[in-house]
Design a protein around this motif. Structure first.
Motif, PDB file in Angstrom:
ATOM      1  N   ILE A   1       0.876  -1.172   0.000  1.00  0.00           N
ATOM      2  CA  ILE A   1       0.000   0.000   0.000  1.00  0.00           C
ATOM      3  C   ILE A   1       0.916   1.226   0.000  1.00  0.00           C
ATOM      4  O   ILE A   1       1.725   1.395   0.919  1.00  0.00           O
ATOM      5  N   VAL A   2       0.814   2.048  -1.045  1.00  0.00           N
ATOM      6  CA  VAL A   2       1.804   3.105  -1.263  1.00  0.00           C
ATOM      7  C   VAL A   2       1.153   4.485  -1.284  1.00  0.00           C
ATOM      8  O   VAL A   2       0.171   4.697  -2.009  1.00  0.00           O
ATOM      9  N   GLY A   3       1.701   5.418  -0.507  1.00  0.00           N
ATOM     10  CA  GLY A   3       1.249   6.810  -0.614  1.00  0.00           C
ATOM     11  C   GLY A   3       1.010   7.458   0.733  1.00  0.00           C
ATOM     12  O   GLY A   3       1.759   7.240   1.689  1.00  0.00           O
TER      13      GLY A   3
ATOM     14  N   LEU B   1       4.511  10.828   6.091  1.00  0.00           N
ATOM     15  CA  LEU B   1       3.140  10.369   5.829  1.00  0.00           C
ATOM     16  C   LEU B   1       2.919   8.927   6.297  1.00  0.00           C
ATOM     17  O   LEU B   1       1.945   8.282   5.919  1.00  0.00           O
ATOM     18  N   LEU B   2       3.875   8.426   7.113  1.00  0.00           N
ATOM     19  CA  LEU B   2       3.721   7.095   7.726  1.00  0.00           C
ATOM     20  C   LEU B   2       3.450   7.312   9.208  1.00  0.00           C
ATOM     21  O   LEU B   2       4.354   7.673   9.952  1.00  0.00           O
ATOM     22  N   PRO B   3       2.210   7.129   9.667  1.00  0.00           N
ATOM     23  CA  PRO B   3       1.918   7.436  11.066  1.00  0.00           C
ATOM     24  C   PRO B   3       2.670   6.519  12.021  1.00  0.00           C
ATOM     25  O   PRO B   3       2.825   5.324  11.745  1.00  0.00           O
ATOM     26  N   ARG B   4       3.114   7.096  13.123  1.00  0.00           N
ATOM     27  CA  ARG B   4       3.809   6.305  14.125  1.00  0.00           C
ATOM     28  C   ARG B   4       2.853   5.224  14.639  1.00  0.00           C
ATOM     29  O   ARG B   4       1.671   5.484  14.825  1.00  0.00           O
ATOM     30  N   GLY B   5       3.336   4.026  14.780  1.00  0.00           N
ATOM     31  CA  GLY B   5       2.498   2.968  15.351  1.00  0.00           C
ATOM     32  C   GLY B   5       1.675   2.203  14.335  1.00  0.00           C
ATOM     33  O   GLY B   5       0.986   1.257  14.689  1.00  0.00           O
ATOM     34  N   ILE B   6       1.752   2.574  13.056  1.00  0.00           N
ATOM     35  CA  ILE B   6       0.913   1.908  12.049  1.00  0.00           C
ATOM     36  C   ILE B   6       1.252   0.412  11.964  1.00  0.00           C
ATOM     37  O   ILE B   6       0.392  -0.424  11.694  1.00  0.00           O
ATOM     38  N   GLY B   7       2.527   0.093  12.246  1.00  0.00           N
ATOM     39  CA  GLY B   7       2.967  -1.308  12.190  1.00  0.00           C
ATOM     40  C   GLY B   7       2.180  -2.196  13.153  1.00  0.00           C
ATOM     41  O   GLY B   7       2.063  -3.411  12.947  1.00  0.00           O
ATOM     42  N   ALA B   8       1.611  -1.596  14.209  1.00  0.00           N
ATOM     43  CA  ALA B   8       0.845  -2.374  15.184  1.00  0.00           C
ATOM     44  C   ALA B   8      -0.405  -2.990  14.557  1.00  0.00           C
ATOM     45  O   ALA B   8      -0.980  -3.931  15.104  1.00  0.00           O
TER      46      ALA B   8
END
Ligand code: NCD
Length: 311
Positions: free
Chosen positions: A163-165, A195-202
């Motif tokens: 998912i890109v953007g 544009l990569l929110p912190r914590g998105i990996g969770a």
């Protein structure tokens, strides 16, 4: 397919487990067949009322929810904030109380505010369907994307999906990460670090600021730059963004698939040759919207009338 959906509302993909998602996708398959008929209507929701309440711009989601409810023979009221009493200062709560007086079976709501659909569910006895709440979630988009991929590839199990953007402002990204993972895919999100929110990996995805490795993806899912949600500059310029992150036909191998929820900003996140490439599923996604939203309405209302009737 006799089990009832556990949920009364569809606010988040978290309301559904894998079998709930599959139940909706299976139902959507049978409704896709209705779209091929000359008379595209079934009587499933005859006599029920569906209210579509859109407080934010929409072409695909609003038109497909309206068509979906009409093809199920429901009575449909579609309201846009512009031109409604919202323009006169009526609050969301008062608007919901007013519309609930018509005893709708479902209220479909799109709002610029995260959490709005959840609030509405507390104010009405109707089933509430989230058609996008700010940057939080857009569950029916994720379902129609899963449907599109399952139709094309048979299954999402083991797929490598990028998912890109503009992940930060994207409700589509949040819902799709959850849905793709639940259906057995591995998801990577990619975009400028701002544009990569912190914590998105969770949410269960891999996170990277570079496109390196995207040639291994089975599916490249591109997001729009949500400039209407940006109050500051997240990238130096759109030109620079495009130079680093735009997906062109040159990025696409013959076996890779390209998706985008629309509307596309041509020349920013996608080049014209990518949009028009044979790998693009963008038209299939739009088409899937009607069958999948019919299935969501059906599973929440017709299939579980006891649940839908309970306050
Ligand atoms: C998406 C949305 O509204 O979140 N569009 C849609 O529903 N088809 C994505 C977007 O606006 O970029």
């Amino acid at each position: 397919m006799s089990a009832q959906l556990a949920a009364k509302h569809l606010i988040s993909i978290d309301d559904l487990d894998r079998s709930g998602i599959e139940q909706i996708l299976d139902r959507a398959e049978s409704f896709a067949e209705v779209a091929g008929r000359e008379i595209k209507k079934v009587p499933a929701l005859r006599g029920r009322t569906v209210v579509n309440l859109f407080y934010e711009a929409s072409t695909r989601t609003s038109s497909s929810f309206e068509l979906a409810a009409k093809r199920l023979s429901a009575d449909v009221v579609s309201i846009r904030s512009a031109g409604s009493a919202v323009d006169k200062g009526e609050s969301l709560k008062d608007t919901i109380h007013t519309l609930s007086a018509y005893d709708p079976a479902a209220i479909v709501i799109r709002s610029p505010h995260a959490g709005a659909a959840q609030l509405v569910a507390g104010w009405t006895p109707a089933s509430v369907i989230n058609a996008g709440d700010g940057k939080h979630e857009h569950p029916t988009q994720a379902l129609l994307d899963a449907f599109t991929l399952r139709r094309r590839l048979g299954s999402l199990d083991g797929l490598n999906i990028w998912i890109v953007g503009d992940v930060m402002h994207s409700r589509v990204a949040r819902s799709n990460i959850l849905a793709f993972n639940r259906m057995g895919a591995k998801t990577t999100v990619c975009g400028p670090p701002t544009l990569l929110p912190r914590g998105i990996g969770a949410l269960g995805c891999r996170v990277t600021p570079v496109l390196t490795g995207i040639d291994q993806a089975d599916v490249i899912y591109v997001l729009r730059m949500q400039q209407e949600r940006m109050r500051e500059a997240f990238v130096p310029s759109l030109r620079e963004y495009a130079a680093r992150y735009q997906i062109g036909a040159g990025h696409l191998g013959p076996g890779q698939l390209l998706m985008h929820p629309g509307p596309v900003n041509r020349g920013i996140e996608l080049s014209a040759d990518a949009i028009d490439s044979p790998q693009a599923l963008i038209g299939d996604q739009v088409k899937a919207g009607v069958a999948v939203r019919m299935a969501v309405l059906y599973e929440l209302l017709a299939h579980a009338p006891a649940l839908a009737a309970a306050a």
